[in-house]
Write a protein that holds these residues in place. Structure first.
Motif, PDB file in Angstrom:
ATOM      1  N   TRP A 296       2.229 -24.931  33.898  1.00 47.03           N
ATOM      2  CA  TRP A 296       3.201 -26.309  33.502  1.00 47.03           C
ATOM      3  C   TRP A 296       1.275 -27.174  33.866  1.00 47.03           C
ATOM      4  CZ3 TRP A 296       6.477 -26.621  29.958  1.00 47.03           C
ATOM      5  CH2 TRP A 296       7.376 -26.139  30.043  1.00 47.03           C
TER       6      TRP A 296
ATOM      7  N   GLY B  10       8.754 -15.288  46.659  1.00 49.72           N
ATOM      8  CA  GLY B  10       9.641 -16.473  46.117  1.00 49.72           C
ATOM      9  C   GLY B  10       8.773 -17.722  45.937  1.00 49.72           C
TER      10      GLY B  10
ATOM     11  N   LEU C 206       8.401 -29.623  46.772  1.00 51.46           N
ATOM     12  CA  LEU C 206       7.614 -29.412  46.055  1.00 51.46           C
ATOM     13  C   LEU C 206       7.632 -28.507  45.338  1.00 51.46           C
ATOM     14  CD1 LEU C 206       4.423 -29.249  47.403  1.00 51.46           C
ATOM     15  CD2 LEU C 206       5.018 -27.578  48.305  1.00 51.46           C
ATOM     16  N   TYR C 207       7.830 -27.705  44.661  1.00 48.37           N
ATOM     17  CA  TYR C 207       8.427 -26.540  43.414  1.00 48.37           C
ATOM     18  C   TYR C 207       9.180 -27.326  42.599  1.00 48.37           C
ATOM     19  CZ  TYR C 207       5.064 -23.730  46.434  1.00 48.37           C
ATOM     20  OH  TYR C 207       4.254 -23.795  46.987  1.00 48.37           O
TER      21      TYR C 207
ATOM     22  N   PHE D 129       4.044 -21.018  38.772  1.00 48.51           N
ATOM     23  CA  PHE D 129       4.404 -21.600  36.832  1.00 48.51           C
ATOM     24  C   PHE D 129       4.919 -22.989  37.262  1.00 48.51           C
ATOM     25  CE2 PHE D 129       7.583 -17.641  36.900  1.00 48.51           C
ATOM     26  CZ  PHE D 129       6.825 -16.900  35.809  1.00 48.51           C
ATOM     27  N   GLN D 130       4.523 -23.762  38.565  1.00 43.23           N
ATOM     28  CA  GLN D 130       4.446 -25.056  38.737  1.00 43.23           C
ATOM     29  C   GLN D 130       2.805 -25.344  38.144  1.00 43.23           C
ATOM     30  OE1 GLN D 130       6.329 -28.024  40.738  1.00 43.23           O
ATOM     31  NE2 GLN D 130       4.857 -28.572  42.218  1.00 43.23           N
TER      32      GLN D 130
ATOM     33  N   PRO E 166       9.603 -29.616  40.512  1.00 42.16           N
ATOM     34  CA  PRO E 166       9.412 -30.307  38.423  1.00 42.16           C
ATOM     35  C   PRO E 166       8.622 -28.981  38.128  1.00 42.16           C
ATOM     36  CG  PRO E 166       7.703 -31.524  40.396  1.00 42.16           C
ATOM     37  CD  PRO E 166       8.591 -30.504  41.002  1.00 42.16           C
ATOM     38  N   GLY E 167       7.656 -28.104  38.511  1.00 42.25           N
ATOM     39  CA  GLY E 167       7.860 -27.096  37.399  1.00 42.25           C
ATOM     40  C   GLY E 167       8.990 -25.987  36.907  1.00 42.25           C
ATOM     41  N   GLU E 168       9.756 -25.806  37.887  1.00 43.25           N
ATOM     42  CA  GLU E 168      10.866 -25.637  38.326  1.00 43.25           C
ATOM     43  C   GLU E 168      11.633 -26.134  36.718  1.00 43.25           C
ATOM     44  OE1 GLU E 168      11.043 -21.873  39.325  1.00 43.25           O
ATOM     45  OE2 GLU E 168      13.228 -22.261  38.549  1.00 43.25           O
TER      46      GLU E 168
ATOM     47  N   LEU F 248      11.200 -27.855  34.986  1.00 44.98           N
ATOM     48  CA  LEU F 248      10.638 -28.098  33.512  1.00 44.98           C
ATOM     49  C   LEU F 248      10.545 -26.218  32.590  1.00 44.98           C
ATOM     50  CD1 LEU F 248       6.898 -29.810  33.696  1.00 44.98           C
ATOM     51  CD2 LEU F 248       8.586 -30.221  32.279  1.00 44.98           C
ATOM     52  N   THR F 249      10.740 -25.084  33.381  1.00 39.51           N
ATOM     53  CA  THR F 249      11.050 -24.260  32.684  1.00 39.51           C
ATOM     54  C   THR F 249      12.310 -24.335  32.340  1.00 39.51           C
ATOM     55  OG1 THR F 249       9.301 -23.161  34.650  1.00 39.51           O
ATOM     56  CG2 THR F 249      11.464 -21.702  33.902  1.00 39.51           C
TER      57      THR F 249
ATOM     58  N   TYR G 135       7.451 -19.590  42.447  1.00 35.60           N
ATOM     59  CA  TYR G 135       7.282 -20.843  42.542  1.00 35.60           C
ATOM     60  C   TYR G 135       5.971 -22.139  41.806  1.00 35.60           C
ATOM     61  CZ  TYR G 135      12.726 -22.147  43.048  1.00 35.60           C
ATOM     62  OH  TYR G 135      13.279 -21.996  43.398  1.00 35.60           O
TER      63      TYR G 135
ATOM     64  N   ASP H  44      17.974 -25.879  42.047  1.00 36.67           N
ATOM     65  CA  ASP H  44      17.179 -26.194  43.006  1.00 36.67           C
ATOM     66  C   ASP H  44      15.300 -27.359  42.463  1.00 36.67           C
ATOM     67  OD1 ASP H  44      16.288 -24.118  40.798  1.00 36.67           O
ATOM     68  OD2 ASP H  44      15.052 -22.924  42.239  1.00 36.67           O
TER      69      ASP H  44
ATOM     70  N   ILE I   7      12.805 -17.688  33.514  1.00 35.60           N
ATOM     71  CA  ILE I   7      11.043 -17.103  33.907  1.00 35.60           C
ATOM     72  C   ILE I   7      10.219 -17.785  32.850  1.00 35.60           C
ATOM     73  CG2 ILE I   7       9.040 -15.963  34.309  1.00 35.60           C
ATOM     74  CD1 ILE I   7      11.287 -16.340  36.811  1.00 35.60           C
TER      75      ILE I   7
ATOM     76  N   PRO J   4      14.454 -16.846  48.629  1.00 30.58           N
ATOM     77  CA  PRO J   4      13.712 -17.465  48.470  1.00 30.58           C
ATOM     78  C   PRO J   4      13.136 -17.314  46.741  1.00 30.58           C
ATOM     79  CG  PRO J   4      13.078 -15.899  49.229  1.00 30.58           C
ATOM     80  CD  PRO J   4      14.261 -15.065  48.958  1.00 30.58           C
ATOM     81  N   TYR J   5      13.782 -16.617  46.133  1.00 31.82           N
ATOM     82  CA  TYR J   5      13.535 -16.371  44.477  1.00 31.82           C
ATOM     83  C   TYR J   5      14.205 -17.856  43.825  1.00 31.82           C
ATOM     84  CZ  TYR J   5      12.286 -11.664  46.058  1.00 31.82           C
ATOM     85  OH  TYR J   5      11.563 -10.358  46.124  1.00 31.82           O
ATOM     86  N   ALA J   6      12.982 -17.830  42.562  1.00 29.91           N
ATOM     87  CA  ALA J   6      13.936 -19.272  42.276  1.00 29.91           C
ATOM     88  C   ALA J   6      14.729 -18.875  41.581  1.00 29.91           C
ATOM     89  CB  ALA J   6      12.554 -19.001  40.463  1.00 29.91           C
ATOM     90  N   TRP J   7      16.191 -19.846  41.449  1.00 29.04           N
ATOM     91  CA  TRP J   7      17.718 -19.984  40.799  1.00 29.04           C
ATOM     92  C   TRP J   7      17.884 -19.469  39.886  1.00 29.04           C
ATOM     93  CZ3 TRP J   7      20.026 -22.485  36.998  1.00 29.04           C
ATOM     94  CH2 TRP J   7      21.646 -21.848  37.590  1.00 29.04           C
ATOM     95  N   TYR J   8      16.804 -20.025  38.595  1.00 28.67           N
ATOM     96  CA  TYR J   8      17.509 -19.481  37.121  1.00 28.67           C
ATOM     97  C   TYR J   8      15.668 -18.820  36.628  1.00 28.67           C
ATOM     98  CZ  TYR J   8      16.255 -20.197  32.403  1.00 28.67           C
ATOM     99  OH  TYR J   8      15.939 -19.024  30.870  1.00 28.67           O
ATOM    100  N   ALA J   9      16.105 -17.487  36.543  1.00 27.84           N
ATOM    101  CA  ALA J   9      15.422 -15.991  37.123  1.00 27.84           C
ATOM    102  C   ALA J   9      14.783 -15.936  34.684  1.00 27.84           C
ATOM    103  CB  ALA J   9      15.594 -15.158  37.628  1.00 27.84           C
TER     104      ALA J   9
ATOM    105  N   SER K  24       8.415 -13.232  29.454  1.00 29.61           N
ATOM    106  CA  SER K  24       9.158 -13.791  29.236  1.00 29.61           C
ATOM    107  C   SER K  24      10.996 -14.201  29.417  1.00 29.61           C
ATOM    108  CB  SER K  24       9.557 -15.218  29.612  1.00 29.61           C
ATOM    109  OG  SER K  24      10.228 -16.418  29.399  1.00 29.61           O
TER     110      SER K  24
END
Lengths: 242, 248
Positions: free
Chosen positions: B104, B93, A40-41, B100-101, A43-45, A47-48, B97, A36, A242, A235-240, B184
């Motif tokens: 960062w 959801g 929109l999200y 965390f965005q 870049p943050g995802e 980086l995490t 997102y 994912d 976190i 709708p949740y982030a694929w990688y959790a 986390s």
């Protein structure tokens, strides 16, 4: 702006863009881009995911002492799952099958007894729900890495999908988590068979990620290298992690 | 009180003292990015917290265990008994997102600000208080009487401002980041001490909540004081970098 400044700015932008593109390519090769990463999200995802993949390469989820096991664990089942639970309660666990297909040399179907014949692993870890609550339990199961190894997983494999008995509920993890020693196909909890409410007879346990990746009532595993087949269920982030 | 090197060197150059340089570009840019991220984090954080508005201390906690306290609000999950007869929609959801965005973005901004603060001596000159009990009491008395600040305060922070800003920059922000990371499961697998020093996963969550409350209190106080001291001139200073000379 002078012409000189324009040239400098364009060259700078070009260098920055190509640098970023090169970085993305390298990151993808080392498995640092999550499915994912767009939108929109993204870049943050990204980086995490990338930073945790680098930081947690060899890390183990925290394990606890026996006396820290929660006396009052919580099985989160919604009212719309009531019928499903009744169905599962009537199910004879001896008839439960887990099928493995996709990028494996030997597609197979296992009973719970088959899985119990694998070396059993124990871990006392915390289940942390994305909502904020948590409990500690002792989980017993077969290591997913062992099961994948027996099935002869292809070296090109990138993701492991796992589907629930609950209609339409599929999630997936990367090979880094799939081959992690604490990732268990769990059939026991606190020294007994895993209760239905907690995901029995078979639950995927991924203790370095939030609870929603520990999907209940697993009956199918598919190995793939195609991130388009992962099918976001949430709708949740694929990688959790976190 | 120590004036900023930035102000003293350039103020002399300002003809007639009409518009006096006040905040450097880095301070202004990082201030507004941080403000934007703060609201994104607050908004998404509220969405996340309503899925389980109960708080615990120690390692574990759930609806089967006693809560340290429970917020008197409806929840977005039916599992939490709130006394309200309805369940709010699940927004976790996109909220996570966004959370965390923004985290960062604010981390990157904080690192930029910290490097700038050290190299340009911004911390030493503008943020850290020059400790004096007499000055502290004088400033407290002035604030308690709702006195309009002296014109010189448009050019340099008073001791109470410095105490507040230092606490936010050097205590609250680091605590926010620490308690966030300590929740986390991935991060703590690599750095277990980060959560153990806080007393466990649920303690980290509860501390994150209280640190957020303190930050909200700070922002409310900050905005109230900006309005009290002269909204237009303070906003001008933090946006254009220059402040209009004030006279009594």
């Amino acid at each position: 702006m002078t012409r000189r400044k324009w040239i400098e700015a364009s060259l700078g932008t070009l260098a920055g863009a190509s640098g970023l593109a090169a970085a993305a390519k390298v990151a993808d090769r080392y498995g640092l881009i999550p499915p994912d990463s767009g939108g929109l999200y993204g870049p943050g995802e990204t980086l995490t995911y990338a930073s945790q993949r680098l930081l947690t390469r060899h890390s183990l989820a925290r394990e606890f002492r026996r006396e820290q096991i929660s006396q009052a664990p919580f099985c989160n089942t919604a009212s719309w799952q009531k019928q499903l639970l009744e169905q599962l309660n009537q199910f004879s666990f001896a008839d439960w099958r887990l099928s493995i297909d996709g990028m494996v040399a030997k597609p197979a179907s296992y009973s719970i007894a088959d899985l119990k014949s694998h070396t059993s692993r124990n871990q006392i870890t915390q289940l942390i729900c994305e909502e904020g609550w948590s409990y500690i339990a002792e989980w017993t199961g077969a290591s997913l890495a062992d099961v994948l190894d027996r099935a002869g997983v292809s070296p090109q494999a990138k993701y492991v999908l796992y589907s629930s008995f609950e209609q339409g509920w599929t999630d997936s993890i990367d090979m880094s988590d799939a081959l992690h020693p604490q990732t268990l196909l769990t059939y026991g909890m606190n020294g007994r068979d895993l209760p239905v409410g907690f995901g029995g007879p078979l639950r995927m346990r991924v203790p370095r990620q939030l609870g929603y990746k520990s999907v209940k009532w697993i009956n199918r595993i598919t190995i793939t290298d195609d991130r388009k087949k992962l099918g976001a269920q949430f709708p949740y982030a694929w990688y959790a992690g976190i | 009180m120590a004036d900023s090197a930035w102000v003293s060197s350039l103020a002399a150059a300002a003809p007639g003292g009409k518009r006096i340089p006040r905040h450097s570009a880095v301070v202004r840019i990082t201030h507004w990015i941080t403000a934007f991220c703060f609201f994104a984090l607050l908004f998404s954080g509220v969405q996340l917290v309503i899925s389980h508005p109960r708080f615990y201390w120690g390692e574990v906690g759930n609806v089967n265990t006693p809560a340290l306290f429970q917020l008197p609000i409806p929840a977005s999950r039916e599992a939490v008994k709130t006394g309200y007869n309805f369940v709010l929609p699940d927004q976790n959801g996109w909220s996570r997102y966004l959370h965390f965005q923004a985290a960062w973005a604010v981390m990157a901004t904080a690192i930029w600000y910290a490097i700038h603060g050290l190299l340009s001596r911004h911390f030493r000159l503008n943020i850290l208080p020059e400790w004096s009990w007499a000055e502290l009491l004088r400033s407290l008395r002035e604030h308690a009487r709702f006195q309009k600040p002296a014109p010189s305060e448009a050019l340099s922070y008073n001791i109470l401002q410095r105490v507040a800003y230092s606490s936010v920059v050097f205590l609250l922000f680091p605590l926010m980041i620490w308690t966030g990371l300590a929740m986390s499961p991935g991060f703590v697998s690599a750095f277990p001490l980060s959560v153990e020093l806080l007393g466990g996963h649920q303690s980290a969550r509860t501390l994150h909540f209280f640190a957020a409350l303190l930050l909200i209190l700070f922002v409310l106080g900050h905005v109230a004081m900006v309005i009290h001291a002269g909204f237009a001139n303070r906003m001008r200073a933090m946006t254009t970098g220059r402040v209009k000379e004030e006279t009594r």
